[in-house]
Design a protein around this motif. Structure first.
Motif, PDB file in Angstrom:
ATOM      1  N   ALA A  42       0.723  -1.141  -0.077  1.00 21.71           N
ATOM      2  CA  ALA A  42       0.087  -0.048  -0.004  1.00 21.71           C
ATOM      3  C   ALA A  42       0.703   1.274  -0.135  1.00 21.71           C
ATOM      4  O   ALA A  42       0.488   2.017  -0.666  1.00 21.71           O
ATOM      5  N   LYS A  91      -3.911   5.213   3.428  1.00 19.91           N
ATOM      6  CA  LYS A  91      -3.607   5.174   2.060  1.00 19.91           C
ATOM      7  C   LYS A  91      -4.832   4.348   1.465  1.00 19.91           C
ATOM      8  O   LYS A  91      -5.345   4.551   0.165  1.00 19.91           O
ATOM      9  N   GLN A  92      -5.339   3.367   2.121  1.00 22.03           N
ATOM     10  CA  GLN A  92      -6.445   2.491   1.428  1.00 22.03           C
ATOM     11  C   GLN A  92      -7.694   3.340   1.440  1.00 22.03           C
ATOM     12  O   GLN A  92      -8.441   3.231   0.370  1.00 22.03           O
ATOM     13  N   ALA A  93      -7.916   4.105   2.371  1.00 30.14           N
ATOM     14  CA  ALA A  93      -9.075   4.922   2.389  1.00 30.14           C
ATOM     15  C   ALA A  93      -8.958   5.843   1.267  1.00 30.14           C
ATOM     16  O   ALA A  93     -10.054   6.165   0.694  1.00 30.14           O
ATOM     17  N   GLU A  94      -7.992   6.476   0.922  1.00 32.01           N
ATOM     18  CA  GLU A  94      -7.750   7.278   0.003  1.00 32.01           C
ATOM     19  C   GLU A  94      -7.961   6.771  -1.402  1.00 32.01           C
ATOM     20  O   GLU A  94      -8.496   7.237  -2.400  1.00 32.01           O
ATOM     21  N   ALA A  95      -7.458   5.372  -1.620  1.00 31.73           N
ATOM     22  CA  ALA A  95      -7.729   4.612  -2.848  1.00 31.73           C
ATOM     23  C   ALA A  95      -9.073   4.518  -3.061  1.00 31.73           C
ATOM     24  O   ALA A  95      -9.645   4.369  -4.381  1.00 31.73           O
ATOM     25  N   LYS A  96      -9.863   3.998  -1.991  1.00 35.81           N
ATOM     26  CA  LYS A  96     -11.340   3.814  -1.974  1.00 35.81           C
ATOM     27  C   LYS A  96     -11.978   4.991  -2.835  1.00 35.81           C
ATOM     28  O   LYS A  96     -12.879   4.912  -3.479  1.00 35.81           O
ATOM     29  N   ALA A  97     -11.862   6.243  -2.181  1.00 37.07           N
ATOM     30  CA  ALA A  97     -12.353   7.633  -2.212  1.00 37.07           C
ATOM     31  C   ALA A  97     -12.088   7.853  -3.645  1.00 37.07           C
ATOM     32  O   ALA A  97     -13.049   8.416  -4.471  1.00 37.07           O
TER      33      ALA A  97
END
Length: 98
Positions: A42, A91-97
Motif C-alpha cells: 500500500a 492510504k487504502q481509504a484514499e484509494a477507495k475514495a
C-alpha cells in the motif's frame, strides 16, 4: 533496544532449567529476533523491523505486511508498527475514495 518483537509482542521469558537431579537454575529464554526489511504494498516502500522468526512466518502466511498489520491488535504492535498500520489504513481509504 528491547528484546521484543515489533509485530507480535513476543518478549523475554523466564523459567527454570531443571537437571536430572531436580536442581533448578533460573534462566532467561530469549526470542529469536531478526532484523528484516519487509515491503508494504500500500505504501510502495520498504520497512525495516526487528521481529521474531515466528512472526516472519506469520506475515508470509497472512499475505504480506499490510494484511498482517490490518489484522493485528493495536495492543500487540510497537509504536513504529502502529504508525505503519495507520498510514496503510489512510492510504487504502484514499484509494477507495478516488
Amino acid at each position: 533496544m528491547s528484546r521484543r518483537c515489533e509485530l507480535t509482542g513476543i518478549a523475554v521469558q523466564t523459567g527454570n532449567l531443571v537437571s536430572h537431579s531436580n536442581i533448578k537454575t533460573k534462566t532467561r529464554f530469549l526470542p529469536n529476533l531478526c532484523n528484516v526489511t519487509l515491503i508494504s504494498d500500500a505504501l510502495q516502500r520498504s520497512v525495516r523491523l526487528r521481529i521474531a522468526a515466528a512472526a516472519l512466518r506469520s506475515v508470509e502466511h497472512r499475505g504480506g505486511l499490510d494484511a498482517f498489520l490490518l489484522k493485528a491488535r493495536d495492543s500487540e504492535l510497537s509504536q513504529g508498527a502502529l504508525t505503519l498500520k495507520r498510514q496503510i489504513i489512510k492510504k487504502q481509504a484514499e484509494a477507495k475514495a478516488a
